[in-house]
Enzyme design. Structure first.
Site, PDB file in Angstrom:
ATOM      1  N   GLU A 142     -35.951  24.050  64.740  1.00 25.03           N
ATOM      2  CA  GLU A 142     -35.565  22.814  64.912  1.00 25.03           C
ATOM      3  C   GLU A 142     -35.495  22.280  63.402  1.00 25.03           C
ATOM      4  OE1 GLU A 142     -34.374  18.894  68.396  1.00 25.03           O
ATOM      5  OE2 GLU A 142     -36.667  18.966  67.964  1.00 25.03           O
TER       6      GLU A 142
ATOM      7  N   GLU B  97     -34.060  13.434  71.664  1.00 27.72           N
ATOM      8  CA  GLU B  97     -35.062  12.666  71.475  1.00 27.72           C
ATOM      9  C   GLU B  97     -35.642  11.362  72.302  1.00 27.72           C
ATOM     10  OE1 GLU B  97     -37.317  14.517  70.927  1.00 27.72           O
ATOM     11  OE2 GLU B  97     -36.659  15.792  69.774  1.00 27.72           O
TER      12      GLU B  97
ATOM     13  N   GLU C 153     -41.469  16.544  76.679  1.00 26.11           N
ATOM     14  CA  GLU C 153     -40.939  17.823  76.133  1.00 26.11           C
ATOM     15  C   GLU C 153     -40.858  18.007  77.400  1.00 26.11           C
ATOM     16  OE1 GLU C 153     -42.562  16.928  72.856  1.00 26.11           O
ATOM     17  OE2 GLU C 153     -40.781  18.605  73.270  1.00 26.11           O
TER      18      GLU C 153
ATOM     19  N   MET D 148     -42.648  20.601  70.469  1.00 30.09           N
ATOM     20  CA  MET D 148     -41.235  20.972  70.596  1.00 30.09           C
ATOM     21  C   MET D 148     -41.282  21.944  72.453  1.00 30.09           C
ATOM     22  SD  MET D 148     -38.678  21.433  69.266  1.00 30.09           S
ATOM     23  CE  MET D 148     -37.535  22.257  69.230  1.00 30.09           C
TER      24      MET D 148
END
Length: 899
Positions: free
Chosen positions: A179, A370, A348, A315
């Site tokens: 990302e 996010e 996550e 991630m």
């Protein structure tokens, strides 16, 4: 969560960290393949020439999303444990729009392209560093298959396909981190989020290795010294959340309602892995999210991989999440550290639905991914985990990050245009994570909790496996609540800036006769907003400051009358954001401030004490309260505080205030050495009094070590290191030993050089190697600075970015400004060189850690000039110098308050 990609310092304080941006209001191009293909075939695609750049630009990505659709990839990747490069063949299947006039570009950074075939036939192509170009004439309308045979070096900066060699045993470990735009460092493809695809893969790897990806392997063939791993077709998702991890990872297995759960870590860390810290919060999160979203987990299996050299906190790769190794402790964790891990696990996992199942069209939408994952993680930890006071931790951590970011020169709207993937990298910040999450947190109060939940669920159901814009999400919330969200969206998402509220009230006959909330905004960001808060009325009696009444109120504009307050008992203290419903700065009225100064430890609510201490800390930062006055106040009250979160906040604020005082001492303005030593003594006393094995003991030990710099206390650290002094219940593990050695080397105490050399022989782990470098770099010695500065600038040993960061963090602490002075010109000359290159990670790290600063008017003026000089540089450089200029300006103002 590219948690805070950014997002990681030595102690993983950025553990979360964290990623992202927002969605453009002015451009609505909700391209979704394959549904949109029929429209694309009827509409000619405009001619667009791709810019030669390490970044992908939005205008080109939009064109390509019209040019191709219905994408799938078959990947054949060959890995080994000897070479520093890997190879592969990628077959890209896609539909090409009719009447295509554009050449086709395929993203692939810094590799070697051996051949390109279209539909089985070799074709002419060009390849210049960042992408392959196939002439339009080589392609046919409709279905095409492009095959690319390639080779590429492994990455060393933690992105793409990163290679790590364990210094303890020589084992090789690989992992991917993509990302926003690094998937093309693994395989050639269309690396943009709105070209979702399916993936099949075959991987050749050494027999001792595990190979992990988005789907669980369905066959492993033995091939001599290697195995050939076959991975079946995945669901459709964006390439930045695809993954390939490989190596001799240790593996632990568990189960959640019939679904396999696996945890991976490298062999040399296996002894420190406590699986209950991972699997239990994983199961709790699955249960909570499946019920909350009313959409079953969509990806079949769930793996968690703890990866070395990882730049972020974690991630959200589909079904194969990666975590920083900082989440594995070589000693006993505090409750807060365990809670932090549970929060990141939940963050996550929330992405599996919000971001992976439903994905933003372009990187302006990353903030929503996010922000939502950050909010949902805290909600889950608060409602479904073993931990208490989750929202207090959110307030003192994530929300303060948001407030600092929104009150900074680099603030921006939550929703803003993002020109390119390079620009996207700079928006992994406190606005994207913290403010966005804080704004989402207030929505259940504004819309109603169930309305909010239903809106989220409907959004996920409606847009599964598709790409969306901001209006899609806000629209579903508005429908569920029956509320027009237009103005709210404009005020909160498209306008930057932090508002302040203050109460204005009068009493008559000990009853409130008039009460209003006054809202203000800064000159640069004048928007006045609407939100729902609670006004808390407090009264002091029997040595306790207790909440008398909490009044919910929706305020807006410059002044809002609070009619429900009329007739209430006249309060001794008022706080207009009781229980932290709103995202707003609070300016206490004079009577309330006086009550705080007199009775802060008597305030019954721990959350309120936490918020009051934060207000005092903000006053120091804003140069409204002298740092020495705050330090004296904190010393007088800290031992009367019993809540861990509040004590931790006081200690953190003390550290900030003391930085101003040590700066004033160093510059000869005032001598605060005695006050500093008083804090050293205080922390030692608190450590000695703390209950054995308690979180308080861990807190005060950590604070004491980081604060110690006088001979008396450095001698005490040396005694602890050598086992001559100990505290019941406190184990001095290897990481604690390295922290002590860093302090001894920083202040050249005792036989610090020999001690460091001895410790190196005891710990040759990756963490040990980096910690040893950091301790040496800290030494205030000219030859040490020269040696390591050359490594940072020229990197003769080809060190990885993760190691270079340790060096940069340690090179020039504030008290070593005289040692930094000879390097000032070289530092400033190196920044434009980095800016001219394509390593955005190194540019960001160097400018963030190495810009010369001093808390003086002269330094402030120099940085102001740099802001102008850097105006055309990449955002990574410009944002760093702007932030440093503002920090110095604040410091100069704070020092003026000292007498």
């Amino acid at each position: 969560m590219k948690t805070v990609k950014s997002r990681l310092n030595k102690a993983l304080a950025l553990a979360i960290a964290a990623s992202a941006i927002s969605l453009t209001a002015c451009e609505k191009n909700n391209v979704q393949a394959p549904e949109s293909q029929s429209v694309a075939k009827q509409t000619p695609v405009a001619k667009v020439t791709r810019q030669q750049s390490e970044s992908l630009y939005e205008d080109y990505a939009k064109m390509r999303a019209q040019q191709v659709s219905d994408v799938s990839y078959n990947l054949q990747v060959r890995l080994d444990n000897k070479n520093e490069h890997f190879s592969g063949v990628t077959d890209i299947s896609f539909d090409l729009v009719d009447n295509n006039q554009n050449d086709l570009t395929i993203d692939f950074e810094m590799g070697t392209v051996n051949s390109v075939k279209v539909n089985g036939k070799a074709v002419s192509f060009t390849y210049e560093k960042w992408f392959i170009t196939i002439p339009a004439a080589e392609l046919a309308p409709g279905k095409n298959v492009v095959s690319v045979d390639y080779q590429r070096p492994y990455s060393t900066d933690g992105s793409g396909l990163h290679r790590f060699v364990d210094p303890e045993n020589g084992e090789v470990y690989l992992y991917t981190d993509f990302e926003p735009y690094d998937a093309n460092r693994l395989f050639p493809h269309f690396d943009q989020p709105d070209l979702k695809a399916t993936y099949t893969m075959q991987v050749t790897a050494p027999k001792s290795w595990q190979v992990i990806s988005a789907a669980r392997e369905n066959n492993i063939e033995a091939q001599g010294e290697n195995n050939l791993w076959h991975f079946p077709e995945t669901a459709k998702f964006s390439s930045y959340i695809f993954s390939l991890h490989a190596g001799n990872y240790a593996v632990w297995e568990d189960d959640y309602e019939g679904m396999k759960l696996r945890l991976f870590a490298r062999q040399s860390l296996a002894e420190y892995v406590k699986t209950e810290e991972w699997f239990k919060p994983t199961k709790q999160s699955f249960k909570f999210f499946n019920e909350y979203f009313e959409v079953p987990y969509p990806f079949g299996k769930y793996d968690q991989i703890v990866a070395p050299d990882f730049n972020a906190g974690a991630m959200e790769n589909v079904a194969a999440v990666t975590f920083n190794e900082g989440y594995i402790a070589r000693g006993e964790k505090s409750t807060r550290a365990k809670m932090r891990l549970a929060n990141v696990i939940a963050h996550e996992m929330a992405h599996m639905w919000f971001g992976n199942l439903v994905t933003m069209r372009w990187w302006n939408g990353l903030w929503l991914n996010e922000s939502f994952a950050t909010y949902m993680a805290n909600l889950e930890v608060n409602e479904a985990s073993d931990f208490d006071n989750a929202w207090d931790v959110f307030y003192s951590g994530t929300k303060q990050w948001a407030y600092r970011s929104d009150d900074s020169v680099n603030t921006h709207a939550i929703e803003l245009p993002v020109e390119s993937t390079g620009t996207a990298l700079t928006n992994f910040d406190g606005i994207t994570y913290g403010k966005g999450a804080s704004v989402l947190k207030q929505l259940p109060y504004y819309l109603g909790e169930e309305n909010f939940r239903v809106g989220v669920s409907n959004y996920l159901k409606k847009f599964s496996y598709k790409n969306t814009e901001l209006d899609d999400f806000i629209g579903e919330l508005g429908k569920a609540a029956g509320k027009d969200m237009t103005q709210w969206t404009q005020d909160w998402l498209y306008n930057a800036g932090l508002n302040t509220i203050k109460v204005n009230y009068q009493c008559s006959d000990n009853k409130i006769s008039q009460f209003s909330i006054e809202q203000t905004a800064t000159e640069d960001y004048p928007t006045l907003r609407e939100q729902r808060v609670q006004v808390g009325l407090y009264n002091f009696a029997d040595n306790s400051m207790s909440l008398t009444k909490a009044i919910p109120v929706t305020y807006k504009g410059a002044n809002t009358e609070v009619k429900d307050a009329i007739g209430q008992s006249c309060p001794d203290m008022v706080y207009p954001n009781e229980a932290d419903w709103g995202f707003v700065k609070v300016d206490l009225d004079d009577k309330s401030l006086a009550a705080v100064e007199k009775h802060i430890n008597a305030v019954e609510s721990t959350t309120m004490r936490l918020m009051l201490w934060q207000s005092l800390s903000d006053s120091v930062r804003d140069a409204n309260l002298a740092a020495d006055k705050f330090v004296h106040f904190a010393i007088a009250n800290i031992e009367g505080e019993t809540d861990y979160n509040v004590v931790s906040k006081i200690a953190g604020s003390l550290t900030t205030a003391l930085r101003y005082l040590t700066t004033a001492t160093r510059l000869g303005q005032n001598d605060y050495a005695d006050l500093y030593r008083e804090v050293e003594d205080l922390y030692l006393r608190l450590l000695e009094k703390a209950e054995a094995k308690s979180d308080f003991q861990k807190l005060w030990y950590s604070r004491y070590v980081s604060m110690s710099k006088s001979d008396k206390h450095l001698k005490n650290l040396l005694d602890i290191l050598q086992g001559e002094k100990s505290y019941a219940g406190l184990t001095i593990d290897q990481d604690k030993r390295w922290n002590i050695l860093a302090q001894l080397n920083r202040y050249q105490h005792g036989n610090y050089q020999a001690l460091l050399e001895t410790e190196k022989t005891k710990d040759n782990s990756d963490s040990g190697v980096k910690s040893a470098i950091y301790a040496e770099v800290l030494r205030p010695e000219a030859d040490v600075k020269a040696k390591w500065f050359d490594v940072v600038v020229n990197n003769p040993d080809k060190l990885k970015l993760s190691t270079l960061r340790y060096i940069m963090w340690g090179l020039f602490p504030a008290e070593q400004s005289q040692l930094e002075a000879p390097y000032k010109a070289r530092i400033l000359a190196h920044i434009p060189q980095l800016n001219a290159g394509s390593d955005l990670g190194l540019l960001s790290a160097f400018t963030g850690a190495m810009l010369p600063t001093e808390c003086t008017v002269e330094s402030e003026a120099e940085l102001a000039k740099l802001v102008v000089e850097y105006k055309d540089m990449k955002a990574q450089a410009l944002k760093s110098v702007k932030a440093q200029h503002q920090n110095v300006s604040r410091c100069v103002k704070a020092l003026k308050l000292l007498k």
